[in-house]
Design a protein around this motif. Structure first.
Motif, mmCIF file in Angstrom:
data_model
loop_
_atom_site.group_PDB
_atom_site.id
_atom_site.type_symbol
_atom_site.label_atom_id
_atom_site.label_comp_id
_atom_site.label_asym_id
_atom_site.label_seq_id
_atom_site.Cartn_x
_atom_site.Cartn_y
_atom_site.Cartn_z
ATOM 1 N N UNK A 1 0.668 -1.204 -0.141
ATOM 2 C CA UNK A 1 -0.080 -0.193 -0.104
ATOM 3 C C UNK A 1 0.874 1.196 0.008
ATOM 4 N N UNK A 2 1.843 1.177 0.726
ATOM 5 C CA UNK A 2 3.088 2.540 0.783
ATOM 6 C C UNK A 2 3.450 2.545 -0.583
ATOM 7 N N UNK A 3 3.812 1.621 -1.145
ATOM 8 C CA UNK A 3 4.580 1.611 -2.577
ATOM 9 C C UNK A 3 3.495 2.213 -3.642
ATOM 10 N N UNK A 4 2.208 1.788 -3.409
ATOM 11 C CA UNK A 4 1.129 2.371 -4.669
ATOM 12 C C UNK A 4 1.010 3.689 -4.228
ATOM 13 N N UNK A 5 1.033 4.139 -2.913
ATOM 14 C CA UNK A 5 0.863 5.544 -2.719
ATOM 15 C C UNK A 5 1.879 6.428 -3.144
ATOM 16 N N UNK A 6 3.138 5.753 -3.103
ATOM 17 C CA UNK A 6 4.303 6.660 -3.527
ATOM 18 C C UNK A 6 4.240 6.695 -5.250
ATOM 19 N N UNK A 7 3.716 5.602 -5.668
ATOM 20 C CA UNK A 7 3.652 5.605 -7.345
ATOM 21 C C UNK A 7 2.564 6.398 -7.652
ATOM 22 N N UNK A 8 1.488 6.401 -6.967
ATOM 23 C CA UNK A 8 0.467 7.407 -7.501
ATOM 24 C C UNK A 8 0.704 8.894 -7.438
ATOM 25 N N UNK A 9 1.570 8.937 -6.236
ATOM 26 C CA UNK A 9 1.844 10.612 -5.797
ATOM 27 C C UNK A 9 2.921 11.094 -6.763
ATOM 28 N N UNK A 10 3.912 10.387 -7.065
ATOM 29 C CA UNK A 10 4.878 10.815 -8.024
ATOM 30 C C UNK A 10 4.451 11.059 -9.566
ATOM 31 N N UNK A 11 3.637 10.189 -9.865
ATOM 32 C CA UNK A 11 3.067 10.057 -11.429
ATOM 33 C C UNK A 11 2.049 11.401 -11.274
ATOM 34 N N UNK A 12 1.359 11.583 -10.490
ATOM 35 C CA UNK A 12 0.223 12.753 -10.349
ATOM 36 C C UNK A 12 1.297 13.922 -10.405
ATOM 37 N N UNK A 13 2.257 14.011 -9.602
ATOM 38 C CA UNK A 13 3.060 15.403 -9.593
ATOM 39 C C UNK A 13 3.762 15.524 -10.892
ATOM 40 N N UNK A 14 4.128 14.475 -11.677
ATOM 41 C CA UNK A 14 4.772 14.658 -12.804
ATOM 42 C C UNK A 14 3.799 15.086 -14.156
#
Length: 235
Positions: A122-135
């Motif tokens: 869950x923590x990995x998916x949260x990081x993945x989602x956050x970084x892609x949105x920021x990009x």
């Protein structure tokens, strides 16, 4: 008197035996307390208590530590290519927002898939989602950096590995991932040779136009006497 001495000796011997027994009881109690303390510490921090882990847990800990020490240049290329194909097949936004995790992601970032209470999938998916949105919200020409990594929750080292992994598979900081917001592109700068060619063409056009106007004026002047001859005289 002899009987009194013998009774005093027996009493002293019994007192010494009782003291020895009390000392042994205290040592046993201390050992039990120390063992309980070790067990509590091992349950609270199983990954840090190397000497108190079972062989299977110790092997698992070493495997994760070895995976975390692998740099981005040592990730298997087949896993990197598979992870890139995973987001390219469905689109970057759909891939980031989904809860699907490919085997390639688990292979490159195993520390998030060991069943830990905090550092988990869950923590990995949260990081993945956050970084892609920021990009996707970044203006054209700007890339994500260390500032976005420090804003993530959890272990900084693992967060940096997630950031580098997403860069490696082209999900962020890649113009092909269509993350940047398009802006007005400046007009292309012409080279000096193109400018000279354009100026030469314009000069040639102006010269040709001047020559044409000169020929027209000469023709009009030449035809003027003929017009005067053709006009009837009123005298």
């Amino acid at each position: 008197k002899a009987g009194q001495v013998s009774r005093a000796g027996k009493a002293e011997q019994q007192a010494q035996e009782r003291q020895q027994i009390e000392k042994e009881k205290q040592m046993v109690a201390q050992e039990l307390a120390a063992e309980k303390k070790r067990k509590r510490t091992a349950e609270a921090e199983p990954a840090g208590a190397e000497g108190w882990l079972t062989p299977a847990a110790e092997k698992k800990r070493k495997t994760v530590a070895k995976a975390e020490s692998v740099g981005t240049d040592q990730w298997p290329m087949d896993a990197v290519c598979a992870a890139r194909q995973a987001w390219e097949s469905v689109g970057l936004a759909s891939w980031a927002e989904s809860e699907a995790i490919s085997q390639a992601e688990k292979e490159c970032l195993p520390e998030f898939f060991q069943g830990k209470p905090v550092k988990n999938a869950d923590r990995y998916m949260e990081h993945r989602r956050t970084l892609v949105r920021q990009w996707q919200n970044q203006p054209e020409g700007r890339k994500l950096g260390w500032r976005e990594v420090t804003d993530l929750k959890g272990d900084a080292r693992s967060n940096e590995r997630v950031f580098k992994f997403l860069c490696k598979i082209g999900a962020i900081n890649n113009s092909e991932s269509t993350g940047a917001t398009p802006s007005k592109s400046p007009s292309p700068t012409k080279s000096p040779s193109e400018k000279q060619a354009k100026q030469s063409a314009q000069t040639g056009k102006r010269a040709a136009a001047g020559a044409e106007s000169g020929r027209a004026a000469s023709f009009e002047q030449a035809s003027e006497p003929d017009k005067q001859k053709d006009q009837p005289s009123h005298e």
